[in-house]
Design an enzyme around this catalytic site. Structure first.
Site, PDB file in Angstrom:
ATOM      1  N   GLU A 247       0.896  -1.166   0.000  1.00  0.00           N
ATOM      2  CA  GLU A 247       0.000   0.000   0.000  1.00  0.00           C
ATOM      3  C   GLU A 247       0.926   1.205   0.000  1.00  0.00           C
ATOM      4  O   GLU A 247       1.537   1.529   1.021  1.00  0.00           O
ATOM      5  CB  GLU A 247      -0.921  -0.031   1.230  1.00  0.00           C
ATOM      6  CG  GLU A 247      -2.172   0.820   1.054  1.00  0.00           C
ATOM      7  CD  GLU A 247      -1.912   2.290   1.286  1.00  0.00           C
ATOM      8  OE1 GLU A 247      -1.744   3.019   0.264  1.00  0.00           O
ATOM      9  OE2 GLU A 247      -1.874   2.715   2.429  1.00  0.00           O
ATOM     10  N   CYS A 281      -1.821   9.314   2.392  1.00  0.00           N
ATOM     11  CA  CYS A 281      -1.641   9.052   0.968  1.00  0.00           C
ATOM     12  C   CYS A 281      -2.887   9.386   0.158  1.00  0.00           C
ATOM     13  O   CYS A 281      -2.842   9.366  -1.066  1.00  0.00           O
ATOM     14  CB  CYS A 281      -1.211   7.617   0.721  1.00  0.00           C
ATOM     15  SG  CYS A 281      -2.108   6.401   1.657  1.00  0.00           S
TER      16      CYS A 281
END
Length: 475
Positions: A247, A281
């Protein structure tokens, strides 16, 4: 100040060194923890390997109750956890409380998914050759998981690795971020209260340089990493035969189409470009606005950004706190200055004091500037006009990242068109890309990663499908 133990095969342990964790806002000491020796790291991996078969065979009710117990205990200690996150991460207490609430839900969802985790049956007599045969399909863990977690969500992103591993019966070795290990160590304390077997989990606060041995260890066949794209892909390249989930970063875009509610869009973009000091993010980084409403949107956005409260993260009113370190803030400051030298204009913010960057809005940013192409991971957004939805969607896709995007529109046709065309793992209609529900699939495409989080998705990712055919049945 007491020195926190780490968790070695489910029990507290101390090494031969200590590390001090400091508050990014004021530099004060938050806590100290013991650092595992190389021999203790080896002991943790050996224990995970030794217990792997027992862990995979754990009854569903044991795994589910362990996860439910952690969820309940997180709720009971929510205030303490939120204060600890704020102290070691610099995250405003407002957002820290939200993270704890999400972690409570993450473990609860995992307990629920564990009870639903069951095999499937297929009749094979759909063809004459399958007469009297039945297939039972089950999922089996690959084996112990190495979970490498980041600093920006020191509780919930650890939860998203630990909870699905426990749910499927996989031992897990957690290597928390060096900047924020104390929250993970407290989570280890709650896991130790359960009936999980010794060796089922370890929390090892080791330096990043020492993680390479763990990454390469064949007894940890799964590596689950959350962090930057260069580090993540370097790990994947080094261990091509392991099962790796990544991720990674993002360069999240929010598209504001001409039919959007501009007040709502401006308020959401302002807040979620700067929440967690931009250290998410899926924080809004690129804001792409359809030309007919561009000026109107900017007039609404700038006051909303200016109204954000920046300061002491322990203050209830603070919305924007420091970055995780002064070095991180200096990097963001350099990226802003680089863009300005190349022709960008600063409409708001752009200054630094210690580890804090004031919420920053840039326009006229060159396409090749770092703040436009890379993940800034700071409270910085760039404004870009688009002549049409066509151009807006093309601009979103003009990125090596593809984690999530947001599209502000009231048109269902525009929403489904965005879903067809945008190269992202997740699309949020009517809001910023920064929305995440912990039970939903979460992950990206392109350089934003491999695999998916979200409990059911992660459980599938940590396991392989196994088929057993039973012969000689009367169906």
């Amino acid at each position: 100040m007491d020195v926190r133990t780490f968790w070695l095969a489910g029990r507290p342990a101390t090494g031969d060194r200590e590390f001090t964790v400091t508050n990014p806002h004021d530099g004060r000491e938050v806590g100290r923890h013991s650092v595992p020796t190389d021999a203790q790291v080896e002991e943790a991996v050996a224990a995970a390997d030794a217990v792997a078969r027992q862990a995979a065979a754990l009854p569903v009710h044991v795994r589910a109750e362990a996860l439910a117990h952690v969820s309940r205990r997180l709720a009971e200690r929510a205030g303490e956890l939120a204060e600890l996150i704020t102290a070691e991460n610099g995250k405003p207490i407002l957002w820290a409380r939200g993270e704890v609430t999400r972690a409570i839900a993450t473990f609860r969802f995992a307990a629920e998914e564990t009870r639903r985790w069951s095999g499937e049956v297929q009749r094979l007599d759909t063809e004459p050759t399958g007469a009297g045969r039945l297939a039972y399909l089950s999922r089996v863990p690959y084996g112990p998981v190495l979970a490498i977690t980041p600093f920006n969500f020191p509780l919930n992103l650890v939860a998203h690795k630990v909870a699905p591993a426990v749910a499927v019966g996989a031992p897990v070795v957690v290597k928390p971020a060096p900047a924020t290990p104390l929250t993970a160590l407290l989570l280890g304390e709650l896991l130790a209260e359960t009936d999980l077997p010794a060796g089922m989990f370890s929390v090892l606060p080791v330096e990043n340089e020492r993680a390479s041995r763990l990454v390469h260890d064949p007894r940890l066949p799964v590596v689950s990493f959350t962090g930057s794209a260069p580090v993540g892909y370097a790990i994947a390249d080094e261990i091509p035969r392991k099962h790796v989930t990544l991720e990674l970063g993002g360069n999240a875009a929010a598209v504001v189409l001409a039919d959007a509610d501009l007040d709502w869009a401006a308020s959401r973009v302002a807040l979620y470009s700067n929440y967690q000091a931009g250290q998410s993010c899926i924080a809004v980084q690129r804001v792409i606005v359809e030309q007919p409403v561009y000026d109107d949107f900017v007039e609404r956005l700038l006051p909303a950004v200016g109204a954000l409260v920046t300061g002491d993260p322990s203050d209830e009113k603070t919305q924007v706190g420091p970055l995780v370190s002064e070095a991180a803030a200096e990097r963001v400051e350099q990226w802003i200055e680089e863009a300005v030298r190349a022709g960008a204009r600063v409409l708001a913010g752009g200054t630094r004091e210690g580890a804090t960057i004031t919420p920053t809005v840039l326009t006229d940013v060159p396409a090749d500037a770092k703040v436009a192409r890379e993940e800034v991971f700071g409270p910085v957004m760039i404004l870009q006009p688009a002549a049409s939805a066509d151009e807006a969607y093309a601009m979103v896709n003009d990125s090596r990242y593809g984690l999530q995007a947001g599209v502000f529109t009231r048109s269902l046709d525009a929403a489904f068109r965005a879903n067809r065309e945008l190269e992202v793992g997740g699309l949020i209609i009517g809001d910023v890309p920064s929305y995440r529900a912990d039970q939903m699939p979460y992950g990206g495409v392109k350089d934003s990663g491999i695999g998916r989080e979200g409990l059911a998705s992660a459980m599938r990712d940590l396991t392989y499908e196994k088929t057993m055919v039973i012969t000689g049945l009367t169906l």
